[in-house]
Design a protein around this motif. Structure first.
Motif, PDB file in Angstrom:
ATOM      1  N   CYS A  64     -10.067   2.947  -2.429  1.00 58.18           N
ATOM      2  CA  CYS A  64      -9.005   2.730  -1.364  1.00 58.18           C
ATOM      3  C   CYS A  64      -7.548   2.371  -2.418  1.00 58.18           C
ATOM      4  O   CYS A  64      -7.713   1.468  -3.335  1.00 58.18           O
ATOM      5  CB  CYS A  64      -9.374   1.367  -0.704  1.00 58.18           C
ATOM      6  N   GLY A  65      -6.446   3.267  -2.325  1.00 56.89           N
ATOM      7  CA  GLY A  65      -5.422   2.932  -3.255  1.00 56.89           C
ATOM      8  C   GLY A  65      -4.597   1.672  -2.743  1.00 56.89           C
ATOM      9  O   GLY A  65      -4.000   0.962  -3.746  1.00 56.89           O
ATOM     10  N   ASP A  85      -6.136   6.133   4.778  1.00 58.20           N
ATOM     11  CA  ASP A  85      -6.449   7.308   3.744  1.00 58.20           C
ATOM     12  C   ASP A  85      -6.876   8.588   4.518  1.00 58.20           C
ATOM     13  O   ASP A  85      -7.624   8.572   5.660  1.00 58.20           O
ATOM     14  CB  ASP A  85      -7.704   6.589   3.109  1.00 58.20           C
ATOM     15  N   CYS A 101      -8.493   2.251   7.072  1.00 57.20           N
ATOM     16  CA  CYS A 101      -7.510   2.410   6.610  1.00 57.20           C
ATOM     17  C   CYS A 101      -6.848   3.654   6.885  1.00 57.20           C
ATOM     18  O   CYS A 101      -7.375   4.708   7.320  1.00 57.20           O
ATOM     19  CB  CYS A 101      -7.744   2.639   4.884  1.00 57.20           C
TER      20      CYS A 101
HETATM   21 ZN   LIG Z   1      -7.401   3.116   1.635  1.00 58.70          ZN
END
Ligand SMILES: [Zn+2]
Length: 241
Positions: free
Chosen positions: A146-147, A92, A90
């Protein structure tokens, strides 16, 4: 032997250790840094996974080596690269694979997109890592909190509110979460969804005909993992390998 000769000899040995000459027992890092506290480039998926696990343990324990960041190492890498794993992670900011696994320049072929999603370009990049750079291992790495996964759950629980292109990410994540019990406690639901999303990306990769063949012929292994924000640990999942 002159220092010039020594430098050239070290460079040649280093190229060998990177896989461009005969296999050598000495580690290029050890040769360049004068240390034996290092690891050879792993020859197979098992070794690659072991190296990631060892690096993650150092990171967790606060004893990262930050190897493969020196000017001499950069200089070696101007000739070529030989990463030992392809990692789909990800975007992130809290989960950069190189830091999490305590590796450096030239070690990982990395793809980062919100929600470690699978799309045509992602498949092409993974394919490049395996077919052209010959990484023996592919890792799909999700992370706690995780967004992108959370936004997908929000949409499943309520109604679409995201911007057009974030919505496009959500549409790619959503099919992997359809088996989840949405009545679960919200924190537990997000944890389950993060893992389900990793498995969904793995499933999509492993069922591509060329990837399926490469996995069957054991030319590459595929593993999934979830990075824990607080502990720093990567919890590797059982599954396709
Ligand atoms: Zn994420």
């Amino acid at each position: 032997m002159t220092s010039t000769n020594l430098t050239r000899r070290r460079w040649l040995i280093a190229m060998g250790a990177l896989g461009f000459g005969k296999p050598l027992n000495a580690s290029v890092e050890a040769l360049l840094a004068g240390s034996v506290n290092t690891e050879l480039n792993p020859p197979d998926a098992r070794g690659a996974l072991e190296r990631l696990k060892k690096g993650n343990r150092r990171f967790m324990e606060g004893v990262s080596r930050h190897a493969h960041e020196s000017a001499s190492w950069r200089s070696l890498l101007t000739k070529t690269q030989k990463p030992f794993a392809t990692v789909l992670a990800c975007s992130d900011s809290r989960a950069p694979p190189e830091l999490i696994f305590d590796v450096g320049l030239g070690d990982l072929f990395t793809i980062r997109l919100a929600g470690n999603i699978i799309a045509a370009d992602v498949i092409g990049t993974v394919q490049y890592g395996v077919a052209h750079l010959h990484t023996p291992l592919v890792v799909v790495l999700g992370h706690e909190g995780c967004g992108a996964v959370d936004a997908t759950l929000e949409e499943m629980l309520h109604k679409p509110t995201e911007l057009k292109y974030v919505g496009a990410l959500i549409r790619l994540i959503k099919p992997g979460l359809k088996e989840l019990d949405l009545n679960m406690d919200r924190t537990a639901l997000l944890s389950a969804a993060v893992e389900a999303n990793v498995r969904w990306s793995m499933q999509q990769l492993s069922t591509m005909p060329e990837a399926a063949r490469a996995l069957r012929e054991k030319r590459v292994s595929l593993v999934g993992g979830v990075y824990e924000l607080a502990t720093g640990r990567v919890r590797f999942l059982d599954g396709v390998s």
